[in-house]
Scaffold this active site. Sequence first.
Site, mmCIF file in Angstrom:
data_model
loop_
_atom_site.group_PDB
_atom_site.id
_atom_site.type_symbol
_atom_site.label_atom_id
_atom_site.label_comp_id
_atom_site.label_asym_id
_atom_site.label_seq_id
_atom_site.Cartn_x
_atom_site.Cartn_y
_atom_site.Cartn_z
ATOM 1 N N CYS A 1 -0.442 -3.256 37.730
ATOM 2 C CA CYS A 1 -1.690 -3.853 38.223
ATOM 3 C C CYS A 1 -2.751 -3.562 37.168
ATOM 4 O O CYS A 1 -2.475 -2.952 36.134
ATOM 5 C CB CYS A 1 -2.069 -3.276 39.582
ATOM 6 S SG CYS A 1 -2.641 -1.582 39.463
ATOM 7 N N ASP B 1 -10.323 7.424 42.709
ATOM 8 C CA ASP B 1 -10.827 6.231 43.406
ATOM 9 C C ASP B 1 -12.343 6.211 43.522
ATOM 10 O O ASP B 1 -12.905 5.217 43.974
ATOM 11 C CB ASP B 1 -10.216 6.134 44.816
ATOM 12 C CG ASP B 1 -8.733 5.855 44.748
ATOM 13 O OD1 ASP B 1 -8.047 6.019 45.776
ATOM 14 O OD2 ASP B 1 -8.237 5.503 43.662
ATOM 15 N N ARG C 1 1.818 1.671 36.965
ATOM 16 C CA ARG C 1 2.164 2.037 38.339
ATOM 17 C C ARG C 1 3.677 2.114 38.560
ATOM 18 O O ARG C 1 4.242 1.429 39.391
ATOM 19 C CB ARG C 1 1.539 1.060 39.333
ATOM 20 C CG ARG C 1 0.075 0.759 39.141
ATOM 21 C CD ARG C 1 -0.863 1.911 39.378
ATOM 22 N NE ARG C 1 -0.869 2.420 40.726
ATOM 23 C CZ ARG C 1 -1.598 1.895 41.711
ATOM 24 N NH1 ARG C 1 -2.333 0.838 41.491
ATOM 25 N NH2 ARG C 1 -1.547 2.416 42.918
ATOM 26 N N PRO C 2 4.397 2.922 37.758
ATOM 27 C CA PRO C 2 5.849 3.027 37.947
ATOM 28 C C PRO C 2 6.203 3.659 39.293
ATOM 29 O O PRO C 2 5.347 4.267 39.938
ATOM 30 C CB PRO C 2 6.280 3.944 36.798
ATOM 31 C CG PRO C 2 5.069 4.738 36.472
ATOM 32 C CD PRO C 2 3.895 3.849 36.749
ATOM 33 N N ASP D 1 9.299 5.440 39.425
ATOM 34 C CA ASP D 1 10.466 6.265 39.066
ATOM 35 C C ASP D 1 10.549 7.542 39.894
ATOM 36 O O ASP D 1 11.637 7.953 40.310
ATOM 37 C CB ASP D 1 10.441 6.597 37.570
ATOM 38 C CG ASP D 1 9.128 7.254 37.164
ATOM 39 O OD1 ASP D 1 8.055 6.767 37.592
ATOM 40 O OD2 ASP D 1 9.160 8.254 36.440
ATOM 41 N N LEU D 2 9.414 8.151 40.183
ATOM 42 C CA LEU D 2 9.427 9.417 40.945
ATOM 43 C C LEU D 2 9.846 9.176 42.390
ATOM 44 O O LEU D 2 10.551 9.981 42.992
ATOM 45 C CB LEU D 2 8.049 10.081 40.878
ATOM 46 C CG LEU D 2 7.547 10.430 39.473
ATOM 47 C CD1 LEU D 2 6.123 10.968 39.521
ATOM 48 C CD2 LEU D 2 8.473 11.418 38.774
ATOM 49 N N ARG E 1 -9.983 -6.079 49.729
ATOM 50 C CA ARG E 1 -8.715 -5.371 49.947
ATOM 51 C C ARG E 1 -8.962 -3.991 50.536
ATOM 52 O O ARG E 1 -8.148 -3.460 51.259
ATOM 53 C CB ARG E 1 -7.964 -5.217 48.629
ATOM 54 C CG ARG E 1 -7.404 -6.505 48.080
ATOM 55 C CD ARG E 1 -6.438 -6.209 46.969
ATOM 56 N NE ARG E 1 -5.501 -5.172 47.394
ATOM 57 C CZ ARG E 1 -4.871 -4.360 46.535
ATOM 58 N NH1 ARG E 1 -5.071 -4.480 45.247
ATOM 59 N NH2 ARG E 1 -4.026 -3.446 46.973
ATOM 60 N N LYS F 1 -8.060 3.176 54.545
ATOM 61 C CA LYS F 1 -7.021 2.234 54.094
ATOM 62 C C LYS F 1 -5.777 3.010 53.646
ATOM 63 O O LYS F 1 -4.660 2.680 54.040
ATOM 64 C CB LYS F 1 -7.546 1.412 52.917
ATOM 65 C CG LYS F 1 -6.470 0.666 52.135
ATOM 66 C CD LYS F 1 -7.027 -0.160 51.002
ATOM 67 C CE LYS F 1 -7.174 0.583 49.721
ATOM 68 N NZ LYS F 1 -5.952 0.782 48.922
ATOM 69 N N ASN F 2 -5.984 4.058 52.844
ATOM 70 C CA ASN F 2 -4.847 4.751 52.251
ATOM 71 C C ASN F 2 -4.142 5.710 53.201
ATOM 72 O O ASN F 2 -3.183 6.370 52.809
ATOM 73 C CB ASN F 2 -5.278 5.459 50.963
ATOM 74 C CG ASN F 2 -5.613 4.449 49.884
ATOM 75 O OD1 ASN F 2 -5.316 3.256 50.027
ATOM 76 N ND2 ASN F 2 -6.249 4.891 48.817
HETATM 77 C C1 EPZ Z 1 -2.384 6.163 45.763
HETATM 78 O O1 EPZ Z 1 -1.710 5.328 44.839
HETATM 79 C C2 EPZ Z 1 -3.568 5.350 46.277
HETATM 80 N N1 EPZ Z 1 -3.087 4.141 46.951
HETATM 81 C C3 EPZ Z 1 -4.462 4.955 45.096
HETATM 82 O O2 EPZ Z 1 -5.596 4.278 45.629
HETATM 83 C C4 EPZ Z 1 -4.944 6.250 44.420
HETATM 84 O O3 EPZ Z 1 -5.723 5.910 43.296
HETATM 85 C C5 EPZ Z 1 -3.727 7.072 43.981
HETATM 86 O O4 EPZ Z 1 -2.879 7.350 45.121
HETATM 87 C C6 EPZ Z 1 -4.136 8.405 43.363
HETATM 88 O O5 EPZ Z 1 -4.891 9.140 44.282
HETATM 89 C C7 EPZ Z 1 -2.650 4.250 48.231
HETATM 90 O O6 EPZ Z 1 -2.648 5.325 48.824
HETATM 91 C C8 EPZ Z 1 -2.186 2.986 48.884
HETATM 92 P P1 EPZ Z 1 0.202 8.049 42.643
HETATM 93 P P2 EPZ Z 1 -0.235 5.760 44.289
HETATM 94 O O7 EPZ Z 1 1.647 7.805 42.889
HETATM 95 O O8 EPZ Z 1 0.499 6.465 45.344
HETATM 96 C C9 EPZ Z 1 2.132 8.107 38.289
HETATM 97 C C10 EPZ Z 1 -7.183 2.571 45.791
HETATM 98 O O9 EPZ Z 1 -8.089 2.212 45.016
HETATM 99 N N2 EPZ Z 1 3.406 7.813 38.946
HETATM 100 O O10 EPZ Z 1 -0.434 9.284 43.197
HETATM 101 O O11 EPZ Z 1 0.368 4.574 43.642
HETATM 102 C C11 EPZ Z 1 1.144 6.953 38.387
HETATM 103 O O12 EPZ Z 1 1.368 6.018 37.341
HETATM 104 C C12 EPZ Z 1 -5.817 2.904 45.244
HETATM 105 O O13 EPZ Z 1 -7.310 2.699 47.040
HETATM 106 C C13 EPZ Z 1 4.566 7.782 38.183
HETATM 107 O O14 EPZ Z 1 4.531 7.988 36.972
HETATM 108 O O15 EPZ Z 1 -0.657 6.797 43.137
HETATM 109 C C14 EPZ Z 1 -0.179 7.646 38.253
HETATM 110 O O16 EPZ Z 1 -0.432 7.865 36.885
HETATM 111 C C15 EPZ Z 1 -5.723 2.683 43.740
HETATM 112 N N3 EPZ Z 1 5.742 7.519 38.790
HETATM 113 C C16 EPZ Z 1 0.044 8.993 38.941
HETATM 114 O O17 EPZ Z 1 1.465 9.160 39.006
HETATM 115 C C17 EPZ Z 1 5.838 7.282 40.145
HETATM 116 O O18 EPZ Z 1 6.945 7.066 40.653
HETATM 117 C C18 EPZ Z 1 -0.507 9.082 40.340
HETATM 118 O O19 EPZ Z 1 -0.055 7.956 41.069
HETATM 119 C C19 EPZ Z 1 4.636 7.308 40.905
HETATM 120 C C20 EPZ Z 1 3.441 7.579 40.288
#
Ligand code: EPZ
Length: 418
Positions: free
Chosen positions: A116, A304, A121-122, A124-125, A397, A22-23
């Site tokens: 969620c 995950d 889930r910001p 900003d980055l 999902r 999925k991811n």
């Molecule tokens: C991806 O989410 C996956 N989703 C998530 O899988 C997975 O848990 C996550 O990566 C971590 O491996 C998809 O690939 C569709 P991140 P993503 O940006 O990209 C913080 C599942 O169950 N952050 O790596 O949203 C964030 O809050 C889902 O399949 C910021 O602060 O995760 C988190 O603490 C759930 N600012 C950390 O970084 C930003 O702009 C990692 O999030 C972006 C992220």
Amino acid sequence: MDSVLVKGGRVLNGEVEASGAKNSALPLMFATLLAEGDHVFHNTPRLKDIQSTCELLNLFGCQTQHDGHLLKIKVNKLKTREAHYDVVRKMRASILCLGPLIAKYGEAHVSLPGGCAIGTRPIDLHLEAIKALGAEIRMENGYVVAHAKKLKGANVLFETTTVGGTENILMAACLAEGETRIENAAKEPEIVDLANYLIKMGAKIKGAGTSIITVEGVSTLKPAEHEIIADRIEAGTLLIAGAITGGEVTVKKCRPDHLPALIEKMREAGFKISQEATTMTVHKCSSWSGVDVTTAPHPAFPTDLQAQFMALMTQADGTSVITETIFENRFMHVQELVRLGADITPKTRVAVVRGKKGCLQGAPVMATDLRASASLVIAGLVASGETQVNRIYHLDRGYERLEDKLNGLGASVIRKNT
Ligand code: EPZ
């Protein structure tokens, strides 16, 4: 509202196939916006999130066709560059259309995804990285409004490793002028899969899978064809389901090399895990020890799989300290596991699990997010009596026909419309 009824006490044995990831499928589908024409994806899982992404691409003016596991996406001149709130709020990964739209069309109007169950889930980055490539970004009525005449390559350093942020900037950088260097990039296998597809489209990318990725921008990209990698999280979930029942389960069409931390932790707990290039087997095991786990970016233990592994630890001999470092609220499954009889003490980012074989008794429980729902189904496999997992739409999902796959191994997981 859909639920599943899980009968406890059945030992799982046999072989099961992992579906496509999925991811990986989600970013790949958004990458198609970078090139008009016919894109073809094999091993595309049949999931609610894939359907939602097809709906969004259709709203942009693309034509999508998902037959079996073959997904065709015809990208035409877009009708709109807006990703509406109603779609984005259902599927946060829609934010991945931002990078391709701004790179290819110079504008994007994408609803903020909102939080969620597992965290705020910001994004900003994502936004800082896109701005570094020269985009002007403003917030308007809950939407990200972005404009750019032409993106210019730049150095981007992520203060926090972000999978989605890396994917968004990787896609945008492919059509930027000059070189982009991404530091502290995410190293997940899904990033490598996306980069491999972008390279097939004509992108010039080096270092995907390491923390430094460089992209030499090109003027145009072309559609291509790709086989999506196996879903490592689904494969890990199926392995844990076999393990908790004490059975012998082989997961086929998977990539054990994408799950080093899970396999290491299961071996540390006492399981015998054998693996080949595309299969892995958990062998019969009647008792295992509690082990400590800390989630972190790949190749460390994946967040995950934290909820699913916690279910396994409720049956261990001894204590397991589980630390969740990625999301601030990813213990929603804890109280539901406690309802089933597990002995777990959650703190903010740490949960202490005092394992005891046979401690779970079937009861109605509530799924709160995708991986929590898998954790509750796994717990139900060994709880005495029946466990009804409600709000099972979360499961759909991210898992393709999970109940069929588990029942094929000897489980009794029956879907009910309640
Ligand atoms: C991806 O989410 C996956 N989703 C998530 O899988 C997975 O848990 C996550 O990566 C971590 O491996 C998809 O690939 C569709 P991140 P993503 O940006 O990209 C913080 C599942 O169950 N952050 O790596 O949203 C964030 O809050 C889902 O399949 C910021 O602060 O995760 C988190 O603490 C759930 N600012 C950390 O970084 C930003 O702009 C990692 O999030 C972006 C992220």
